[in-house]
Design an enzyme around this catalytic site. Structure first.
Site, PDB file in Angstrom:
ATOM      1  N   LYS A  99      39.089  26.408  32.430  1.00 23.81           N
ATOM      2  CA  LYS A  99      38.325  25.854  31.310  1.00 23.81           C
ATOM      3  C   LYS A  99      38.368  24.320  31.428  1.00 23.81           C
ATOM      4  CE  LYS A  99      38.913  29.980  28.511  1.00 23.81           C
ATOM      5  NZ  LYS A  99      40.074  30.807  28.810  1.00 23.81           N
ATOM      6  N   THR A 109      44.836  29.354  31.003  1.00 27.38           N
ATOM      7  CA  THR A 109      43.942  29.651  32.111  1.00 27.38           C
ATOM      8  C   THR A 109      43.769  28.337  32.872  1.00 27.38           C
ATOM      9  OG1 THR A 109      42.067  29.199  30.662  1.00 27.38           O
ATOM     10  CG2 THR A 109      42.630  31.511  31.006  1.00 27.38           C
ATOM     11  N   ASP A 128      49.578  29.096  23.703  1.00 28.25           N
ATOM     12  CA  ASP A 128      48.527  29.449  24.677  1.00 28.25           C
ATOM     13  C   ASP A 128      47.479  28.330  24.642  1.00 28.25           C
ATOM     14  OD1 ASP A 128      46.273  30.409  25.963  1.00 28.25           O
ATOM     15  OD2 ASP A 128      46.471  32.445  25.166  1.00 28.25           O
ATOM     16  N   ARG A 136      39.196  30.484  38.420  1.00 33.65           N
ATOM     17  CA  ARG A 136      39.523  31.488  37.411  1.00 33.65           C
ATOM     18  C   ARG A 136      40.949  32.003  37.663  1.00 33.65           C
ATOM     19  NH1 ARG A 136      36.475  33.472  33.821  1.00 33.65           N
ATOM     20  NH2 ARG A 136      34.953  31.983  34.568  1.00 33.65           N
ATOM     21  N   TYR A 179      48.946  39.264  52.137  1.00 35.15           N
ATOM     22  CA  TYR A 179      49.817  39.860  51.120  1.00 35.15           C
ATOM     23  C   TYR A 179      51.078  39.028  51.010  1.00 35.15           C
ATOM     24  CZ  TYR A 179      48.500  44.095  48.724  1.00 35.15           C
ATOM     25  OH  TYR A 179      47.954  44.970  47.856  1.00 35.15           O
ATOM     26  N   GLU A 218      53.629  39.522  48.250  1.00 27.73           N
ATOM     27  CA  GLU A 218      54.405  39.976  47.086  1.00 27.73           C
ATOM     28  C   GLU A 218      55.769  39.299  47.088  1.00 27.73           C
ATOM     29  OE1 GLU A 218      53.654  44.022  48.157  1.00 27.73           O
ATOM     30  OE2 GLU A 218      52.993  44.470  46.118  1.00 27.73           O
TER      31      GLU A 218
HETATM   32  N1  DSN Z   1      36.600  34.481  26.946  1.00 26.00           N
HETATM   33  C1  DSN Z   1      37.316  33.285  26.630  1.00 26.00           C
HETATM   34  C2  DSN Z   1      36.515  32.353  25.782  1.00 26.00           C
HETATM   35  O1  DSN Z   1      35.314  32.359  25.928  1.00 26.00           O
HETATM   36  O2  DSN Z   1      37.068  31.602  25.016  1.00 26.00           O
HETATM   37  C3  DSN Z   1      38.615  33.559  26.030  1.00 26.00           C
HETATM   38  O3  DSN Z   1      39.319  34.422  26.841  1.00 26.00           O
END
Ligand code: DSN
Length: 417
Positions: A227, A224, A198, A233, A52, A54
């Site tokens: 990707k 994120t 974003d 993730r 933990y 925080e």
């Molecule tokens: N689920 C993602 C995508 O496939 O683009 C976006 O959050």
């Protein structure tokens, strides 16, 4: 002796192995997915999950944080270097949490936000009606043009000046073209609003200079990590120094409790990988492979929205070649042949989202397996055969044999025998 999952919980062990094998034995064309390296996976599966922490490095609510403090500082420093950002928060559990953090830091309930229409390729956390962003804020949207299927920056400027949102949001989950962040920055200044960029889909391309950089033009940049950035993730926020304190407070204690320190360690490892020259070469191949796939599909008579791609993904408008086939049917036939992608609405799609007229295809995961031009052309040819045969079982059977051989030749990076 250390207990092993295989012995203590064979059911879950078996399912994990099966999923690992599924990933290795299929072609992943979902544009938002990727395959991490073994070191990223090792950090994710570490004892850090027990801790933990925080708070933030040097200011935690619990003792025993010396090591996780160092890890979080390294993750922040590497992200700052990668994106040349003033301030970084690496704690968001996801891209949507990162966006929620920005809204909480900078907006009041009832303020107006303006993002790209979800039906034109935007994201649910940019104001979808039943997402928290659509419930707490007044939402207006902009989109792409019917004839070009691209953003018209003059029109967006006029719409923003008319609507005067408190926050302009730019970023997409299904837009195959470069985004003009500099002009978005100018528009936000002119309209006196904040700009959130974003870059969840294109973060790897931005980090390696293969896509225009939003950081100098934006108040906030969210992403994120999993990707094109090819990490675990999770999410992250970059912002100007003047917003640092408000952003940190918005994430903790605003919308989250304890950070996931095993994920933050894996983020640090992924950022370290992304700082290496090989990562630029990887992203260059991601774009090249997407262009090869787009060119071959076009040659085979498939219409791509906006006529092609500048990044890692493309949208196939099935209506041109097969007017009666829905995205749902097409994605199902490909899935039967072990080629995994998703149905996707195309801009101005006459079909409902559950059916769609489009497919979204992306190159990040197959590029991580080392595939290049020769393999991509063969994949495009099989996609064409499967779709034009309307999922004929003998064609699917032959396609599966092709996929099996290709997957054996190009295993995923974490493959274990
Ligand atoms: N689920 C993602 C995508 O496939 O683009 C976006 O959050």
């Amino acid at each position: 002796m250390t207990e092993r999952l295989e012995q203590t919980d064979p059911e879950i062990y078996r399912l994990i192995r099966q999923e690992h094998n599924r990933q290795n034995d299929t072609l992943e064309l979902i544009a938002s997915e990727n395959h991490v390296s073994a070191p990223v996976l090792e950090a994710l599966g570490s004892a850090l999950t027990d801790k933990y922490a925080e708070g933030y490095p040097g200011k935690r609510w619990y003792f025993g944080c010396d090591h996780v403090d160092q890890i979080e500082r390294i993750a922040i420093e590497r992200a700052q270097k990668l994106f040349k950002a003033d301030h970084v928060n690496v704690q968001p559990h996801s891209g949507t949490s990162a966006n929620m953090g920005v809204y909480l830091a900078a907006l009041k309930p009832g303020d107006k936000i303006m993002g790209m229409d979800l039906a034109h390729g935007g994201h649910l956390s940019h104001g979808m009606k039943i997402n928290i962003s659509g419930k707490f804020y007044k939402v207006v949207s902009y989109g792409v043009e019917k004839d070009t299927e691209m953003m018209d920056m003059d029109k967006i400027r006029r719409q923003v000046l008319e609507e005067r949102p408190q926050m302009l949001i730019v970023g997409a989950s299904a837009y195959p073209r470069k985004i003009d962040f500099a002009t978005f920055g100018d528009i936000a200044k002119e309209a006196g609003c904040l700009l959130l960029s974003d870059i969840a889909h294109i973060a790897g391309l931005v980090a390696t200079g293969l896509h225009p950089d939003p950081v100098p033009h934006s108040d906030f940049v969210t992403t994120t990590i999993h990707k094109t950035l090819r990490g675990p993730r999770g999410g992250m926020i970059l912002c100007r120094s003047e917003w640092a304190k408000k952003i940190d407070q918005a994430i903790f204690p605003g919308i989250q409790g304890g950070p996931l320190m095993h994920v933050i360690a894996a983020k640090a490892v992924a950022f370290g990988e992304a700082l290496q020259p090989a990562f630029k070469e990887y992203n260059r191949m991601v774009v090249e492979n997407a262009q090869t796939l787009a060119d071959k599909l076009t040659e085979l008579g498939w219409r791509l929205t906006s006529g092609g791609t500048d990044n890692h993904l493309m949208l196939v408008d099935l209506r041109e070649k097969m007017p009666d086939v829905t995205g749902d049917e097409a994605a199902t036939w490909l899935r039967d042949a072990d080629i995994i992608c998703n149905k996707n609405a195309i801009p101005f799609d006459p079909r409902p989202p559950i059916q769609t007229s489009g497919l979204r295809l992306g190159s990040p995961a197959i590029t991580s397996r080392g595939m290049g031009k020769e393999q991509i052309i063969a994949i495009a040819e099989w996609i064409d055969r499967i779709l034009t045969s309307k999922g004929d079982l003998s064609v699917i059977e032959q396609a599966r044999r092709f996929v099996t051989e290709l997957c054996e030749e190009f295993p995923i990076p974490t493959r274990v025998e």
